[in-house]
Design a protein around this motif. Structure first.
Motif, short mmCIF file in Angstrom:
data_model
loop_
_atom_site.label_atom_id
_atom_site.label_comp_id
_atom_site.label_asym_id
_atom_site.label_seq_id
_atom_site.Cartn_x
_atom_site.Cartn_y
_atom_site.Cartn_z
N LYS A 38 -1.62 22.72 76.67
CA LYS A 38 -3.07 22.17 76.65
C LYS A 38 -3.66 22.42 75.29
CE LYS A 38 -7.46 23.14 78.93
NZ LYS A 38 -8.13 23.83 80.03
N VAL A 40 -6.94 22.44 72.90
CA VAL A 40 -8.55 22.52 73.06
C VAL A 40 -9.28 22.32 71.66
CG1 VAL A 40 -8.44 23.85 75.06
CG2 VAL A 40 -8.37 24.93 72.77
N GLU A 94 -9.11 19.34 76.16
CA GLU A 94 -10.30 19.76 76.70
C GLU A 94 -11.16 20.08 75.50
OE1 GLU A 94 -12.67 22.61 79.80
OE2 GLU A 94 -10.56 23.16 79.14
#
Length: 167
Positions: A38, A40, A94
């Protein structure tokens, strides 16, 4: 049997070359170890709020600057997604808002990250006096490192781009 030490990798991207290298490192690591990945990006609304309250920005300037940072964040996350796709690695991205260090730590907790990857400069240090972009990133990294209960890797490997191309 012991579970693998690295299962979930979170990489903090801020648009700097250092953070893009950290993302490349994370992509290669996720590919080799078959980890979840992930990335960010944090729109630093906490600093914008402070600048507005201190009358450095008027609210219209702050809103415009926030929109610009949001567009930058979306662009950088899209770029990191394309890098991951080019290596056949699935990545979640994100865009967050708030104080950078606390947003990264919250994201790492929510993602249950095994490790947080941060970009770093070889021989970097925070100096007194005039603060530049690299010093600010070093301060943020220090806040994340000092406050996190998770493992952290500061990626300083200068030749990661070369390794990324041949991987």
């Amino acid at each position: 049997m012991i579970k693998p030490l690295l299962q979930r990798i979170l990489v903090a991207v801020n648009g700097s070359e250092d953070s893009i290298r950290a993302a490349m490192y994370g992509i290669l690591l996720a590919k080799q170890l078959k980890c979840a990945l992930k990335a960010v990006y944090v729109v630093d609304t906490a600093t914008l709020k402070q600048l507005t309250l201190s009358k450095f920005f008027i609210s219209e300037e702050s809103a415009s600057y926030e929109e610009s940072m949001k567009a930058d964040g979306e662009r950088y996350l899209s770029y990191v997604s394309e890098l991951a796709k080019s290596k056949g690695v699935k990545i979640e991205t994100e865009l967050l808002h708030g104080a950078v260090w606390s947003s990264v730590l919250t994201a790492s907790d929510e993602f249950d990250a095994s490790v947080i990857l941060l970009g770093g400069r070889p021989h970097s240090h925070v100096t007194t006096g005039i603060v530049n972009k690299h010093d600010m990133a070093s301060v943020t990294n220090a806040e994340i490192i000092g406050s996190s209960g998770r493992n952290i890797i500061v990626v300083k490997q200068a030749d990661i781009e070369k390794l990324f191309r041949i991987a």
